[in-house]
Design a protein around this motif. Sequence first.
Motif, PDB file in Angstrom:
ATOM      1  N   HIS A 171       0.837  -1.203   0.000  1.00  0.00           N
ATOM      2  CA  HIS A 171       0.000   0.000   0.000  1.00  0.00           C
ATOM      3  C   HIS A 171       0.871   1.253   0.000  1.00  0.00           C
ATOM      4  N   ASP A 172       1.910   1.279   0.837  1.00  0.00           N
ATOM      5  CA  ASP A 172       2.850   2.412   0.841  1.00  0.00           C
ATOM      6  C   ASP A 172       3.572   2.523  -0.496  1.00  0.00           C
ATOM      7  N   CYS A 173       3.967   1.383  -1.051  1.00  0.00           N
ATOM      8  CA  CYS A 173       4.644   1.407  -2.351  1.00  0.00           C
ATOM      9  C   CYS A 173       3.735   2.003  -3.428  1.00  0.00           C
ATOM     10  N   ALA A 174       2.465   1.635  -3.405  1.00  0.00           N
ATOM     11  CA  ALA A 174       1.524   2.148  -4.399  1.00  0.00           C
ATOM     12  C   ALA A 174       1.339   3.652  -4.285  1.00  0.00           C
ATOM     13  N   HIS A 175       1.451   4.176  -3.071  1.00  0.00           N
ATOM     14  CA  HIS A 175       1.312   5.618  -2.851  1.00  0.00           C
ATOM     15  C   HIS A 175       2.638   6.368  -2.987  1.00  0.00           C
ATOM     16  N   LYS A 176       3.694   5.650  -3.357  1.00  0.00           N
ATOM     17  CA  LYS A 176       5.015   6.256  -3.539  1.00  0.00           C
ATOM     18  C   LYS A 176       5.541   6.881  -2.246  1.00  0.00           C
ATOM     19  N   SER A 177       5.276   6.184  -1.147  1.00  0.00           N
ATOM     20  CA  SER A 177       5.740   6.663   0.153  1.00  0.00           C
ATOM     21  C   SER A 177       6.629   5.643   0.850  1.00  0.00           C
ATOM     22  N   PHE A 178       7.124   4.651   0.092  1.00  0.00           N
ATOM     23  CA  PHE A 178       8.000   3.636   0.680  1.00  0.00           C
ATOM     24  C   PHE A 178       9.470   3.940   0.423  1.00  0.00           C
ATOM     25  N   SER A 179       9.811   4.334  -0.803  1.00  0.00           N
ATOM     26  CA  SER A 179      11.203   4.559  -1.181  1.00  0.00           C
ATOM     27  C   SER A 179      11.286   5.688  -2.204  1.00  0.00           C
ATOM     28  N   LYS A 180      12.448   6.320  -2.275  1.00  0.00           N
ATOM     29  CA  LYS A 180      12.663   7.336  -3.302  1.00  0.00           C
ATOM     30  C   LYS A 180      12.923   6.700  -4.667  1.00  0.00           C
ATOM     31  N   ASN A 181      13.258   5.418  -4.656  1.00  0.00           N
ATOM     32  CA  ASN A 181      13.478   4.672  -5.894  1.00  0.00           C
ATOM     33  C   ASN A 181      12.137   4.080  -6.335  1.00  0.00           C
ATOM     34  N   LYS A 182      11.554   4.634  -7.369  1.00  0.00           N
ATOM     35  CA  LYS A 182      10.191   4.246  -7.759  1.00  0.00           C
ATOM     36  C   LYS A 182      10.137   2.847  -8.377  1.00  0.00           C
ATOM     37  N   LEU A 183      11.187   2.423  -9.074  1.00  0.00           N
ATOM     38  CA  LEU A 183      11.219   1.061  -9.593  1.00  0.00           C
ATOM     39  C   LEU A 183      11.265   0.063  -8.448  1.00  0.00           C
ATOM     40  N   LEU A 184      12.088   0.360  -7.440  1.00  0.00           N
ATOM     41  CA  LEU A 184      12.153  -0.510  -6.269  1.00  0.00           C
ATOM     42  C   LEU A 184      10.790  -0.604  -5.593  1.00  0.00           C
ATOM     43  N   GLU A 185      10.081   0.509  -5.515  1.00  0.00           N
ATOM     44  CA  GLU A 185       8.740   0.495  -4.915  1.00  0.00           C
ATOM     45  C   GLU A 185       7.809  -0.461  -5.648  1.00  0.00           C
ATOM     46  N   ASP A 186       7.830  -0.413  -6.963  1.00  0.00           N
ATOM     47  CA  ASP A 186       6.943  -1.282  -7.736  1.00  0.00           C
ATOM     48  C   ASP A 186       7.309  -2.757  -7.553  1.00  0.00           C
ATOM     49  N   ILE A 187       8.601  -3.040  -7.450  1.00  0.00           N
ATOM     50  CA  ILE A 187       9.039  -4.424  -7.244  1.00  0.00           C
ATOM     51  C   ILE A 187       8.615  -4.915  -5.864  1.00  0.00           C
ATOM     52  N   VAL A 188       8.882  -4.105  -4.836  1.00  0.00           N
ATOM     53  CA  VAL A 188       8.522  -4.491  -3.465  1.00  0.00           C
ATOM     54  C   VAL A 188       6.999  -4.614  -3.334  1.00  0.00           C
ATOM     55  N   GLY A 189       6.268  -3.671  -3.918  1.00  0.00           N
ATOM     56  CA  GLY A 189       4.814  -3.726  -3.849  1.00  0.00           C
ATOM     57  C   GLY A 189       4.252  -4.982  -4.500  1.00  0.00           C
ATOM     58  N   THR A 190       4.790  -5.334  -5.659  1.00  0.00           N
ATOM     59  CA  THR A 190       4.336  -6.540  -6.357  1.00  0.00           C
ATOM     60  C   THR A 190       4.615  -7.785  -5.529  1.00  0.00           C
ATOM     61  N   LEU A 191       5.833  -7.886  -4.977  1.00  0.00           N
ATOM     62  CA  LEU A 191       6.198  -9.048  -4.166  1.00  0.00           C
ATOM     63  C   LEU A 191       5.379  -9.130  -2.878  1.00  0.00           C
ATOM     64  N   ALA A 192       5.132  -7.973  -2.246  1.00  0.00           N
ATOM     65  CA  ALA A 192       4.356  -7.956  -0.999  1.00  0.00           C
ATOM     66  C   ALA A 192       2.925  -8.431  -1.219  1.00  0.00           C
ATOM     67  N   PHE A 193       2.372  -8.156  -2.391  1.00  0.00           N
ATOM     68  CA  PHE A 193       0.989  -8.530  -2.689  1.00  0.00           C
ATOM     69  C   PHE A 193       0.832  -9.985  -3.144  1.00  0.00           C
ATOM     70  N   LEU A 194       1.933 -10.617  -3.575  1.00  0.00           N
ATOM     71  CA  LEU A 194       1.818 -11.950  -4.154  1.00  0.00           C
ATOM     72  C   LEU A 194       1.223 -12.997  -3.197  1.00  0.00           C
ATOM     73  N   PRO A 195       1.660 -13.080  -1.924  1.00  0.00           N
ATOM     74  CA  PRO A 195       1.053 -14.098  -1.042  1.00  0.00           C
ATOM     75  C   PRO A 195      -0.441 -13.890  -0.834  1.00  0.00           C
ATOM     76  N   LEU A 196      -0.913 -12.674  -1.103  1.00  0.00           N
ATOM     77  CA  LEU A 196      -2.334 -12.353  -0.931  1.00  0.00           C
ATOM     78  C   LEU A 196      -3.126 -12.592  -2.207  1.00  0.00           C
ATOM     79  N   ILE A 197      -2.435 -12.978  -3.296  1.00  0.00           N
ATOM     80  CA  ILE A 197      -3.039 -13.135  -4.627  1.00  0.00           C
ATOM     81  C   ILE A 197      -3.700 -11.828  -5.051  1.00  0.00           C
ATOM     82  N   TYR A 198      -3.033 -10.740  -4.744  1.00  0.00           N
ATOM     83  CA  TYR A 198      -3.524  -9.418  -5.131  1.00  0.00           C
ATOM     84  C   TYR A 198      -2.658  -8.868  -6.256  1.00  0.00           C
ATOM     85  N   PRO A 199      -3.229  -8.550  -7.403  1.00  0.00           N
ATOM     86  CA  PRO A 199      -2.448  -7.917  -8.474  1.00  0.00           C
ATOM     87  C   PRO A 199      -2.164  -6.457  -8.114  1.00  0.00           C
ATOM     88  N   TYR A 200      -0.917  -6.118  -8.022  1.00  0.00           N
ATOM     89  CA  TYR A 200      -0.483  -4.823  -7.491  1.00  0.00           C
ATOM     90  C   TYR A 200      -0.967  -3.636  -8.321  1.00  0.00           C
TER      91      TYR A 200
END
Length: 447
Positions: A171-200
């Motif tokens: 959720h923080d990654c999606a709002h761009k409030s997790f990291s200053k590196n936006k690519l890293l945010e998208d990667i972390v957000g996608t991985l964090a959502f995977l166990p929940l079967i949620y498409p980021y």
Amino acid sequence: MLSLFSLLNFVPYWFDFQGTSQRPIRSQRITTHSSPATICHLKWDNLLLKGINHKKGLSPLRRTKVIQAVAVPATASSADSAEYRKQLAERYGFRQIGEPLPDNVTLKDVIDTLPKKVFEIDDVKAWTSVLISATSYALGIYMISKAPWCMLPLAWAWTGTAITGFFVIGHDCAHKSFSKNKLLEDIVGTLAFLPLIYPYEPWRFKHDRHHAKTNMLSEDTAWHPVWAEEFETSPFLRKAIIFGYGPFRPWMSIAHWLIWHFDVNKFRPNEVKRVKISLACVFAFMAIGWPLIIYKTGIMGWMKFWLMPWLGYHFWMSTFTMVHHTAPYIPFKSSDEWNAARAQLNGTVHCDYPRWVEILCHDINVHIPHHISSRIPSYNLRAAHMSIKETWGPYLNEAKWNWRLMKTIMTVCHVYNKEQNYIAFDELAPEESSPIIFLKRVMPDYA
């Protein structure tokens, strides 16, 4: 459902972790002024709240009847008085119901009162939240593997809450409030959502619209009241809606997940490519992860280690979402009547949960500052809330999680009505609303 609530409340004893000209300043308190000689329009639902009964079978149109009475200045009977709001808070299970925000206050006014430091991204704090979620989830899996059957519900409750923390990180990654590196945010957000079967990406696109259109009828992509037209569509759909917004409401996010996030046609053309990438990641996780779990532990193991914690996550997902913006006095507005400051400040609820839940879920329920600005990282939400409370305290809606609050939402906040905000199912269709009548009888009423 009731037993799960009881188990969740029992867990802490097992795991004792501990742009206007009138812009306000911190030392100011904005107040509104109303003319003492006015005609007060008392809505039908206000009469109901004061204990005046109405006859069964009255049509929805006739319920919107307006009764006029002469109001005397500074009386407790005024719908906007502090005493009346206190009565409503007690009735609904809230600690405080905020007074109406003045018309001249904008969302920018509120944002400008926040200290700059609450917007700062701290990599150490961000990755600490990842460590907390990974550790607590691993502990939950260990507990599930070792717990006897009688203790599994506690292990599932813990593990489901832990993976809710993964959702908050994404959720923080999606709002761009997790990291200053936006690519890293998208990667972390996608991985964090995977166990929940949620498409980021699909979730991110829809959630951004929720923030832009909070409590706006039709446009808000989170939950909103049932439309009367939907309720009258067919007996089958009506029954499904009654169960979904009644006893099954703590798991209604499952339906929302299915309906909103897997249909490519629901997205704009410029969003489709990213949506397809997220869907591919989710399906790959299911295609690889689920067979591995079943291979190692069997179907029952898949249910123990994945399905039950996933249902625990959806319990929190549903509960948090409905508490954040749902109350009989919080209106949904059409786009031409909608006001951003009122929707985000007056239309959002701060709710305190048990401390272990707050820790594992990274303070997501400190929700008012998140709606004032979604760029505030989760680890700064408490500091932001204290600042907002200092300047805007009288306008805040606050609660501590309790049975009366849940009972109000599940038995009252149903079908949209412009004058009343909500009409309960058992008012519109009493003969078909046995699930709601049952909830009213069995759910505790203490705050």
